[in-house]
Motif scaffolding. Sequence first.
Motif, PDB file in Angstrom:
ATOM      1  N   ILE A 184      38.830  33.108  46.683  1.00  0.00           N
ATOM      2  CA  ILE A 184      39.193  31.353  46.574  1.00  0.00           C
ATOM      3  C   ILE A 184      39.674  31.252  44.895  1.00  0.00           C
ATOM      4  O   ILE A 184      38.477  32.634  44.323  1.00  0.00           O
ATOM      5  CB  ILE A 184      37.811  30.856  47.077  1.00  0.00           C
ATOM      6  N   ARG A 185      40.566  31.047  44.101  1.00  0.00           N
ATOM      7  CA  ARG A 185      41.255  31.300  42.928  1.00  0.00           C
ATOM      8  C   ARG A 185      40.869  29.961  42.901  1.00  0.00           C
ATOM      9  O   ARG A 185      41.291  28.486  43.596  1.00  0.00           O
ATOM     10  CB  ARG A 185      42.136  31.633  43.428  1.00  0.00           C
ATOM     11  N   THR A 186      40.500  29.364  41.957  1.00  0.00           N
ATOM     12  CA  THR A 186      40.691  27.813  41.441  1.00  0.00           C
ATOM     13  C   THR A 186      41.020  27.888  39.397  1.00  0.00           C
ATOM     14  O   THR A 186      40.409  28.723  38.715  1.00  0.00           O
ATOM     15  CB  THR A 186      39.729  26.536  41.480  1.00  0.00           C
ATOM     16  N   SER A 187      41.812  27.421  38.957  1.00  0.00           N
ATOM     17  CA  SER A 187      42.628  27.124  37.495  1.00  0.00           C
ATOM     18  C   SER A 187      41.442  26.257  36.616  1.00  0.00           C
ATOM     19  O   SER A 187      41.214  26.227  35.468  1.00  0.00           O
ATOM     20  CB  SER A 187      43.682  26.786  37.249  1.00  0.00           C
ATOM     21  N   LYS A 188      40.819  25.660  38.026  1.00  0.00           N
ATOM     22  CA  LYS A 188      39.707  25.053  37.020  1.00  0.00           C
ATOM     23  C   LYS A 188      38.349  25.524  36.479  1.00  0.00           C
ATOM     24  O   LYS A 188      37.392  24.857  35.703  1.00  0.00           O
ATOM     25  CB  LYS A 188      38.987  23.220  37.944  1.00  0.00           C
ATOM     26  N   ALA A 189      37.959  27.368  36.799  1.00  0.00           N
ATOM     27  CA  ALA A 189      36.622  27.697  36.590  1.00  0.00           C
ATOM     28  C   ALA A 189      37.706  28.970  35.726  1.00  0.00           C
ATOM     29  O   ALA A 189      39.087  29.355  35.870  1.00  0.00           O
ATOM     30  CB  ALA A 189      36.258  28.416  37.597  1.00  0.00           C
ATOM     31  N   PRO A 190      36.646  29.472  34.765  1.00  0.00           N
ATOM     32  CA  PRO A 190      37.621  30.397  33.957  1.00  0.00           C
ATOM     33  C   PRO A 190      38.321  31.715  34.419  1.00  0.00           C
ATOM     34  O   PRO A 190      37.634  31.907  36.278  1.00  0.00           O
ATOM     35  CB  PRO A 190      36.870  31.135  33.480  1.00  0.00           C
ATOM     36  N   ALA A 191      39.638  32.220  34.747  1.00  0.00           N
ATOM     37  CA  ALA A 191      40.374  33.477  35.479  1.00  0.00           C
ATOM     38  C   ALA A 191      39.334  34.194  34.968  1.00  0.00           C
ATOM     39  O   ALA A 191      38.726  34.711  33.973  1.00  0.00           O
ATOM     40  CB  ALA A 191      40.962  33.614  34.985  1.00  0.00           C
ATOM     41  N   PRO A 192      38.837  35.175  36.081  1.00  0.00           N
ATOM     42  CA  PRO A 192      38.016  36.704  36.392  1.00  0.00           C
ATOM     43  C   PRO A 192      38.278  37.165  34.835  1.00  0.00           C
ATOM     44  O   PRO A 192      40.407  37.878  34.678  1.00  0.00           O
ATOM     45  CB  PRO A 192      38.254  37.762  37.219  1.00  0.00           C
ATOM     46  N   ILE A 193      37.680  37.961  34.168  1.00  0.00           N
ATOM     47  CA  ILE A 193      38.466  39.555  33.019  1.00  0.00           C
ATOM     48  C   ILE A 193      37.667  40.206  33.411  1.00  0.00           C
ATOM     49  O   ILE A 193      37.859  41.631  32.908  1.00  0.00           O
ATOM     50  CB  ILE A 193      37.208  38.598  32.091  1.00  0.00           C
ATOM     51  N   GLY A 194      37.541  40.970  34.742  1.00  0.00           N
ATOM     52  CA  GLY A 194      37.881  42.272  35.553  1.00  0.00           C
ATOM     53  C   GLY A 194      38.158  42.009  36.741  1.00  0.00           C
ATOM     54  O   GLY A 194      38.768  41.449  37.385  1.00  0.00           O
ATOM     55  N   PRO A 195      37.816  43.362  37.501  1.00  0.00           N
ATOM     56  CA  PRO A 195      38.344  43.123  38.721  1.00  0.00           C
ATOM     57  C   PRO A 195      37.866  42.611  39.864  1.00  0.00           C
ATOM     58  O   PRO A 195      36.811  43.147  40.381  1.00  0.00           O
ATOM     59  CB  PRO A 195      38.523  45.040  39.053  1.00  0.00           C
ATOM     60  N   TYR A 196      37.992  41.453  39.803  1.00  0.00           N
ATOM     61  CA  TYR A 196      37.027  40.499  40.500  1.00  0.00           C
ATOM     62  C   TYR A 196      37.553  39.495  40.962  1.00  0.00           C
ATOM     63  O   TYR A 196      38.470  39.284  40.030  1.00  0.00           O
ATOM     64  CB  TYR A 196      35.487  41.113  40.273  1.00  0.00           C
ATOM     65  N   ASN A 197      37.101  38.277  41.678  1.00  0.00           N
ATOM     66  CA  ASN A 197      37.659  37.359  41.924  1.00  0.00           C
ATOM     67  C   ASN A 197      36.279  36.295  41.852  1.00  0.00           C
ATOM     68  O   ASN A 197      35.650  36.933  41.325  1.00  0.00           O
ATOM     69  CB  ASN A 197      38.408  37.018  43.866  1.00  0.00           C
ATOM     70  N   GLN A 198      37.256  34.854  41.175  1.00  0.00           N
ATOM     71  CA  GLN A 198      35.719  33.902  41.234  1.00  0.00           C
ATOM     72  C   GLN A 198      34.912  33.472  42.466  1.00  0.00           C
ATOM     73  O   GLN A 198      33.694  33.260  42.348  1.00  0.00           O
ATOM     74  CB  GLN A 198      36.357  33.171  40.381  1.00  0.00           C
ATOM     75  N   ALA A 199      35.642  33.909  44.070  1.00  0.00           N
ATOM     76  CA  ALA A 199      34.397  33.581  44.656  1.00  0.00           C
ATOM     77  C   ALA A 199      35.248  34.031  45.638  1.00  0.00           C
ATOM     78  O   ALA A 199      36.658  34.700  46.517  1.00  0.00           O
ATOM     79  CB  ALA A 199      34.487  33.037  45.135  1.00  0.00           C
TER      80      ALA A 199
END
Length: 126
Positions: free
Chosen positions: A5-20
Motif C-alpha cells: 500500500i502506497r500513497t503520496s498523501k502520507a510521507p514516503a518511507p525513509i528506509g527499506p519498508y513500505n507505508q503498509a
Amino acid sequence: MKKIIRTSKAPAPIGPYNQAVLSGNTLYTSGQIALHPETMELITDSIEIETKQVMENMKAVLEAADMTFENVVKTSIFISDMNNFAEINAVYGEYFNEDTAPARETVEVANLPKFVNVEISMIAVK
C-alpha cells in the motif's frame, strides 16, 4: 499473498519498508511520525500538533487501503516522554469512537526516528 500500500498523501518511507502491507483482509501499517507528506518536514510545534500530523498520515494510509479508523483493531503508540501521554491520548481519541476503539499499547522509549516525540502504527481488518 501481500499487496504493498502506497500513497503520496502520507510521507514516503525513509528506509527499506513500505507505508503498509495488506495480507488477505488484514492491513499492517508501518509506524508514522509527524512528517508532512509534501515537504517531508517534521511538524513538532506542540505535542498536540505533532500527534495530529501522525494521525492524519495514518488516515491517509488507511484510506489508500480503502479503510478507515473503524477498521483498526490494534494500535501501538511509542512516545519519548510518558508525561506527554494525556495530550497524545486526547488527540488520538478524536479519531476513534470510544465504544469501538481498538486494542492498544503505549510504550515510552528512549528515542524514536528523527528524535520525534510520538510514533504510531496500526493493524486494521476489512
